[in-house]
Design a protein around this motif. Structure first.
Motif, PDB file in Angstrom:
ATOM      1  N   VAL A 149       0.844  -1.203   0.000  1.00  0.00           N
ATOM      2  CA  VAL A 149       0.000   0.000   0.000  1.00  0.00           C
ATOM      3  C   VAL A 149       0.874   1.245   0.000  1.00  0.00           C
ATOM      4  N   THR A 150       1.942   1.224   0.813  1.00  0.00           N
ATOM      5  CA  THR A 150       2.872   2.351   0.841  1.00  0.00           C
ATOM      6  C   THR A 150       3.527   2.554  -0.523  1.00  0.00           C
ATOM      7  N   MET A 151       3.791   1.421  -1.189  1.00  0.00           N
ATOM      8  CA  MET A 151       4.446   1.532  -2.490  1.00  0.00           C
ATOM      9  C   MET A 151       3.549   2.195  -3.519  1.00  0.00           C
ATOM     10  N   GLN A 152       2.244   2.136  -3.284  1.00  0.00           N
ATOM     11  CA  GLN A 152       1.312   2.704  -4.249  1.00  0.00           C
ATOM     12  C   GLN A 152       0.907   4.126  -3.918  1.00  0.00           C
ATOM     13  N   ASP A 153       1.504   4.663  -2.866  1.00  0.00           N
ATOM     14  CA  ASP A 153       1.195   6.039  -2.501  1.00  0.00           C
ATOM     15  C   ASP A 153       1.574   6.981  -3.643  1.00  0.00           C
ATOM     16  N   PRO A 154       0.660   7.865  -4.047  1.00  0.00           N
ATOM     17  CA  PRO A 154       0.946   8.719  -5.212  1.00  0.00           C
ATOM     18  C   PRO A 154       2.159   9.626  -5.026  1.00  0.00           C
ATOM     19  N   ASP A 155       2.408  10.088  -3.775  1.00  0.00           N
ATOM     20  CA  ASP A 155       3.552  10.960  -3.571  1.00  0.00           C
ATOM     21  C   ASP A 155       4.813  10.201  -3.217  1.00  0.00           C
ATOM     22  N   GLN A 156       4.681   9.303  -2.226  1.00  0.00           N
ATOM     23  CA  GLN A 156       5.863   8.662  -1.665  1.00  0.00           C
ATOM     24  C   GLN A 156       6.158   7.303  -2.264  1.00  0.00           C
ATOM     25  N   GLY A 157       5.273   6.848  -3.117  1.00  0.00           N
ATOM     26  CA  GLY A 157       5.404   5.468  -3.588  1.00  0.00           C
ATOM     27  C   GLY A 157       6.325   5.328  -4.790  1.00  0.00           C
ATOM     28  N   VAL A 158       6.272   4.145  -5.385  1.00  0.00           N
ATOM     29  CA  VAL A 158       7.117   3.851  -6.545  1.00  0.00           C
ATOM     30  C   VAL A 158       6.585   4.612  -7.753  1.00  0.00           C
ATOM     31  N   ARG A 159       7.476   4.962  -8.627  1.00  0.00           N
ATOM     32  CA  ARG A 159       7.084   5.707  -9.820  1.00  0.00           C
ATOM     33  C   ARG A 159       6.191   4.859 -10.719  1.00  0.00           C
ATOM     34  N   MET A 160       5.028   5.406 -10.986  1.00  0.00           N
ATOM     35  CA  MET A 160       4.101   4.669 -11.843  1.00  0.00           C
ATOM     36  C   MET A 160       4.204   5.166 -13.270  1.00  0.00           C
ATOM     37  N   ARG A 161       4.097   4.253 -14.221  1.00  0.00           N
ATOM     38  CA  ARG A 161       4.053   4.695 -15.626  1.00  0.00           C
ATOM     39  C   ARG A 161       2.932   3.916 -16.307  1.00  0.00           C
ATOM     40  N   SER A 162       2.659   4.355 -17.509  1.00  0.00           N
ATOM     41  CA  SER A 162       1.746   3.577 -18.342  1.00  0.00           C
ATOM     42  C   SER A 162       2.599   2.672 -19.202  1.00  0.00           C
ATOM     43  N   GLN A 163       2.191   1.454 -19.285  1.00  0.00           N
ATOM     44  CA  GLN A 163       2.999   0.483 -20.003  1.00  0.00           C
ATOM     45  C   GLN A 163       2.306   0.112 -21.306  1.00  0.00           C
ATOM     46  N   ARG A 164       3.052   0.164 -22.373  1.00  0.00           N
ATOM     47  CA  ARG A 164       2.466  -0.223 -23.649  1.00  0.00           C
ATOM     48  C   ARG A 164       2.751  -1.706 -23.885  1.00  0.00           C
ATOM     49  N   LEU A 165       1.683  -2.447 -24.076  1.00  0.00           N
ATOM     50  CA  LEU A 165       1.842  -3.870 -24.411  1.00  0.00           C
ATOM     51  C   LEU A 165       1.219  -4.073 -25.784  1.00  0.00           C
ATOM     52  N   LEU A 166       2.026  -4.233 -26.779  1.00  0.00           N
ATOM     53  CA  LEU A 166       1.520  -4.333 -28.159  1.00  0.00           C
ATOM     54  C   LEU A 166       0.662  -3.092 -28.438  1.00  0.00           C
ATOM     55  N   VAL A 167      -0.633  -3.256 -28.626  1.00  0.00           N
ATOM     56  CA  VAL A 167      -1.452  -2.080 -28.958  1.00  0.00           C
ATOM     57  C   VAL A 167      -2.149  -1.491 -27.726  1.00  0.00           C
ATOM     58  N   THR A 168      -2.182  -2.252 -26.625  1.00  0.00           N
ATOM     59  CA  THR A 168      -2.897  -1.735 -25.457  1.00  0.00           C
ATOM     60  C   THR A 168      -1.967  -0.929 -24.555  1.00  0.00           C
ATOM     61  N   VAL A 169      -2.547   0.021 -23.870  1.00  0.00           N
ATOM     62  CA  VAL A 169      -1.779   0.786 -22.883  1.00  0.00           C
ATOM     63  C   VAL A 169      -2.340   0.464 -21.505  1.00  0.00           C
ATOM     64  N   ILE A 170      -1.455  -0.031 -20.637  1.00  0.00           N
ATOM     65  CA  ILE A 170      -1.881  -0.367 -19.268  1.00  0.00           C
ATOM     66  C   ILE A 170      -1.354   0.712 -18.333  1.00  0.00           C
ATOM     67  N   PRO A 171      -2.253   1.345 -17.576  1.00  0.00           N
ATOM     68  CA  PRO A 171      -1.793   2.372 -16.650  1.00  0.00           C
ATOM     69  C   PRO A 171      -1.263   1.768 -15.351  1.00  0.00           C
ATOM     70  N   HIS A 172      -0.652   2.627 -14.542  1.00  0.00           N
ATOM     71  CA  HIS A 172      -0.212   2.250 -13.188  1.00  0.00           C
ATOM     72  C   HIS A 172       0.697   1.021 -13.185  1.00  0.00           C
ATOM     73  N   ALA A 173       1.661   1.035 -14.077  1.00  0.00           N
ATOM     74  CA  ALA A 173       2.631  -0.064 -14.055  1.00  0.00           C
ATOM     75  C   ALA A 173       3.924   0.462 -13.441  1.00  0.00           C
ATOM     76  N   VAL A 174       4.737  -0.449 -12.916  1.00  0.00           N
ATOM     77  CA  VAL A 174       6.029  -0.054 -12.342  1.00  0.00           C
ATOM     78  C   VAL A 174       7.125  -0.944 -12.916  1.00  0.00           C
ATOM     79  N   ASN A 175       8.317  -0.377 -12.992  1.00  0.00           N
ATOM     80  CA  ASN A 175       9.473  -1.127 -13.469  1.00  0.00           C
ATOM     81  C   ASN A 175      10.083  -1.952 -12.347  1.00  0.00           C
ATOM     82  N   GLY A 176      10.642  -3.081 -12.701  1.00  0.00           N
ATOM     83  CA  GLY A 176      11.355  -3.882 -11.707  1.00  0.00           C
ATOM     84  C   GLY A 176      12.454  -3.081 -11.047  1.00  0.00           C
ATOM     85  N   SER A 177      13.217  -2.352 -11.861  1.00  0.00           N
ATOM     86  CA  SER A 177      14.342  -1.596 -11.293  1.00  0.00           C
ATOM     87  C   SER A 177      13.855  -0.485 -10.375  1.00  0.00           C
ATOM     88  N   ASP A 178      12.719   0.132 -10.697  1.00  0.00           N
ATOM     89  CA  ASP A 178      12.172   1.166  -9.821  1.00  0.00           C
ATOM     90  C   ASP A 178      11.763   0.588  -8.477  1.00  0.00           C
TER      91      ASP A 178
END
Lengths: 394, 465
Positions: B27-56
């Motif tokens: 839950v802490t990781m998903q905090d909009p301010d203090q959490g992990v950086r969220m991005r939108s991830q493109r998978l083929l033609v779809t765009v999935i929001p609220h994804a995070v990188n392993g390295s992040d």
């Protein structure tokens, strides 16, 4: 048409034996007859008993509060404060020096032999193996008739081992090198509990064994006859671990259980001498500090704690925000400066006992670390894991 | 999903506090301010929001908990293995890769603690859906489970198929992105709850503990239990306590004194057998070695207990007592130890032997106990039991500790022992494997003849080659 009759029987009351008018009272389908006076007295007694239970509970609570107050009065300094003037430990490098492979299932328990190189280990599939861990040779193997052998111990003489688990018993096997002899044939059933055996340990000789069980009790047994020498009642739930004190004259041991309590017992009287209840979850492991003045505990609440017996309180907590899995097993290095703790997140954390900081984290196991013991001369420690292996680290 | 959280019998024990801790962490990781950086991830033609990188994820854990990369990676991996994070690509493998691999946070509905234990009916529906959607997508172990379930809940199979079709139909009406996400979430849940063979099951527990596991009656807290507890607490209140500062100072003293004797802290000479494969250290420190090392002799001065625990130390102390004509004290103490820790059957004979040898008036090795203790002991001897000599033993122990022991430490005997003691030379670890010593085996203690009576039990295994 049903009619209820009230029959007045006149006769001898079953309680006071006086000739009175009797009223029938049914106790577990047995009918007894009491006079009305006795009925009233017994009803009042029943009330009295309930009162006693409730009042005892509240008395216990208030005594606990008072005890905490008394303990706090003499607490004038924290351990890490006192330890500020101690030199910090340098970088720590410990590696796996031996990997013992041979168990076909989760390793649950292990114990060192006094010769500093042999050890016995037990696993979920009922196998108990004695290894010369220096050469990694297996010297003996026996299969118990039960699964989840959660406890095993090496006898001080090195001539026997004890083990038990879901069979609710603790059995002693003399170690034999005779190829014609089946180890299981000479097995001696020593302890009998009414629930699983969680821990066992020989006392100073091969002839007495101390056991802890899921039935909430600990017990001391005479190996030769299987006689119960002393039993220890006081835990409110399963007892999961025990350790004998390295004390000079006394005869005490500490146990930890699912009731979050660590209790110190007098082996002679069977009485609880001290109790500590600061953990937030099951206590999986207890181990005395080498001087015998304190002991450490590891719990499912992801912390290890140090309790001082003379100060009669908890004096240190070893925890870190990033450690969230329970500690299954703890042991001290020979000087008591280091505390090794195996966790359910597959790692082993090494703690600076005095400063309270985590010195090192050891990776290697691929599943829970279930058991951890430092060797008798402190040259290494051994960890057993649900990944079927044991590792010796130095 | 048909399942609802299965209630445990009685009030549920929090048997896995680590799960709630992981959930808080996530839950802490998903905090909009203090959490992990969220991005939108493109998978083929779809765009999935609220994804995070392993390295992040690794980076965030390192920062938040002040830990090194290996620990952060390990912690993150545990989160993925428990199904709190799932990989968007290749969702079959629940592992954390510290690179650009995209992950998403599992929806609380599918958290392990919410929906546990996993219901068989739900698993059947899930497998049926997979089977219908694309024939042959079921992996081997899934096929097996499918057939097993088909046999087991045959009576409800119509319901299963109906539910499966309904859910598939409902899913078709969703946006492609949502469909993908829900499929991933569900798949992760089942990977955690029905792991493929070979993969470790993170949900596996040991045998049930505590009173509220299925089939066990809770331990009734009887009157006796509370009476005992109250007694114990009253006794505890009456205990003499020592100030913290005094107790804690003792740890410092003990650690500094014993530090050089701790092989893991300070190494050991000639070398640690586990590191160099050379067992010379054990040979030099064998229980009954003729020439003890300097460290070992020095340790006898730390405490009386440590002197007695060492067979060589004890033997020298016995010699010293012999010089002072008080050796019977140590012999008496040893006999008492044998009584306390020996077999029940031997008790009467041992007690009698001790009486004859040490306590009887005019005994050959009469020990000097104060009259009160002697009286009490002799009275107790009429009913011999393991602890009948405890008081006498304690008296003699304290006598030796306060009187003979300090004199021993100041004696010529001890001084000479220290001077003659061996200081081994260090053996370095041989770097090249072919130059390393072969690991010698040693005779098992179980092979050696039993020690003669009177000798301290234990320490028979030598480790000598």
């Amino acid at each position: 048409m049903d009619q209820t009759f009230l029959v007045n029987v006149f006769g001898s009351c079953d309680r006071c034996f006086k000739q009175r008018a009797l009223r029938p009272v049914f106790k577990k389908s047995e009918q007894l007859n009491y006079c009305s006076l006795c009925v009233e007295i017994m009803a009042a007694d029943g009330l009295h008993e309930n009162e006693t239970l409730a009042s005892l509970k509240s008395e216990a609570e208030s005594l606990k509060g008072k005890l905490e107050e008394e303990r706090a009065k003499l607490h004038d300094v924290e351990l890490h404060q006192v330890a500020e003037r101690v030199e910090a430990l340098g970088q720590f490098v410990m590696k796996t020096r031996r990997t013992l492979k041979g168990h076909g299932n989760k390793v649950l328990c292990m114990d060192w032999c006094k010769d500093k190189r042999r050890l016995v280990s037990s696993s979920q599939d009922g196998k108990v193996i004695v290894w010369d861990s220096f050469t990694t040779n297996k010297e003996h193997a026996v299969t118990m008739p039960c699964t989840w052998v959660m406890a095993c111990a090496y006898a001080p003489s090195g001539c026997a081992i004890a083990c038990g688990g879901l069979d609710n018993k603790c059995s002693v096997y003399p170690l034999t090198f005779d190829k014609n002899e089946n180890m299981a044939a000479k097995k001696k059933s020593v302890a009998m509990h009414t629930n699983y055996l969680s821990a066992c340990s020989f006392t100073n000789s091969d002839m007495q064994i101390l056991t802890a069980s899921g039935d909430g009790t600990c017990a001391l047994w005479d190996v030769e006859s299987g006689q119960l020498l002393q039993s220890f009642h006081g835990h409110g739930a399963d007892v999961l671990c025990l350790d004998l004190a390295p004390s000079e004259t006394g005869n005490t041991f500490v146990s930890g259980g699912c009731d979050k309590k660590a209790m110190v017992w007098d082996m002679r009287s069977g009485q609880c001498v001290q109790a500590f209840e600061t953990h937030e979850s099951d206590i999986n492991s207890v181990r005395y500090y080498p001087s015998g003045d304190a002991f450490a505990s590891g719990s499912d609440d992801a912390t290890c704690r140090l309790y001082d017996l003379r100060a009669d309180r908890e004096v240190a907590i070893y925890s870190k925000e990033s450690i969230i899995f329970g500690a299954s097993s703890v042991d001290f290095s020979l000087s008591g400066r280091l505390l090794f703790a195996g966790y359910n997140d597959y790692t082993i954390n090494v703690w600076d006992v005095l400063k309270g900081s985590r010195v090192s984290i050891l990776f290697g196991h691929e599943n829970r670390v279930s058991t951890l013991r430092v060797s008798p001369d402190g040259t290494a420690f051994c960890s057993g894991s649900w990944d079927h292996t044991l590792r010796v680290w130095a | 999903m048909a399942a609802s959280p299965a209630p445990l019998g009685g009030h549920p024990r929090v048997q896995r506090p680590h799960l709630s801790k992981m959930e808080r962490m996530v839950v802490t990781m998903q905090d909009p301010d203090q959490g992990v950086r969220m991005r939108s991830q493109r998978l083929l033609v779809t765009v999935i929001p609220h994804a995070v990188n392993g390295s992040d994820i690794v980076e965030w854990l390192m920062q938040k908990y002040s830990i090194a990369e290996d620990e952060a990676l390990h912690l993150g991996s545990l989160l993925v293995q428990h199904g709190y994070l799932y990989p968007l690509r290749d969702p079959r493998r629940l592992e954390l890769r510290p690179d650009e691999t995209p992950y998403r946070f599992q929806t609380p509905y599918f958290w392990t603690s919410t929906l546990w234990p996993a219901a068989e009916l739900d698993y059947a529906i899930y497998l049926a859906k997979k089977n219908i959607r694309k024939q042959g997508t079921l992996v081997d172990h899934e096929k097996e489970h499918y057939h097993q379930l088909h046999r087991k809940i045959n009576h409800a199979w119509d319901l299963v198929m109906m539910q499966a079709r309904e859910q598939l139909r409902a899913a078709k009406q969703r946006r492609k992105g949502d469909r993908l996400v829900i499929a991933c979430q569900e798949q992760t849940y089942w990977l955690v709850n029905r792991p493929p063979p070979g993969a470790p099951s993170v949900l596996e527990q040991g045998p049930g503990r505590g009173p509220c596991t299925a089939g066990r009656v809770p331990m009734t807290k009887t009157l006796d239990f509370y009476r005992r507890e109250v007694e114990c607490l009253r006794r505890a209140l009456g205990r003499a306590r020592v100030k913290s500062s005094t107790c804690l100072e003792a740890y410092l003293k003990f650690s500094s004194q014993h530090g050089p004797h701790d092989p893991i802290m300070s190494g050991c000479l000639p070398s640690n057998p586990w590191v160099t494969d050379d067992d010379a250290y054990w040979a030099m420190n064998a229980p009954s070695v003729a020439m003890p090392t300097r460290l070992r002799v020095e340790q006898w001065a730390f405490s009386f207990r440590e002197l007695l625990e060492d067979p060589v130390g004890r033997a020298h102390f016995m010699d010293f007592l012999g010089q002072e004509f008080s050796a019977e004290n140590l012999s008496f103490w040893e006999a008492c130890e044998e009584l306390r820790h020996g077999g029940q059957a031997q008790v009467p004979a041992l007690v009698d032997a001790v009486y004859q040898q040490f306590l009887a008036p005019g005994a050959a090795r009469w020990v000097n106990i104060d009259s009160r203790t002697m009286e009490q002991t002799l009275a107790g001897l009429t009913q011999p039991h393991r602890h009948v000599l405890d008081d006498a033993q304690r008296h003699i122990y304290l006598l030796m500790k306060k009187d003979s022991y300090p004199r021993f430490l100041k004696s010529d005997l001890y001084r000479d022992l220290r001077a003659e003691a061996v200081v081994p030379l260090e053996t370095k670890r041989r770097v090249f494997p072919f130059m390393r010593k072969p690991r010698h085996s040693s005779p098992s203690p179980a092979l050696l003849p039993a020690s003669a009576s009177g000798e301290p039990v234990g320490g028979d295994g030598d480790g000598e080659t």
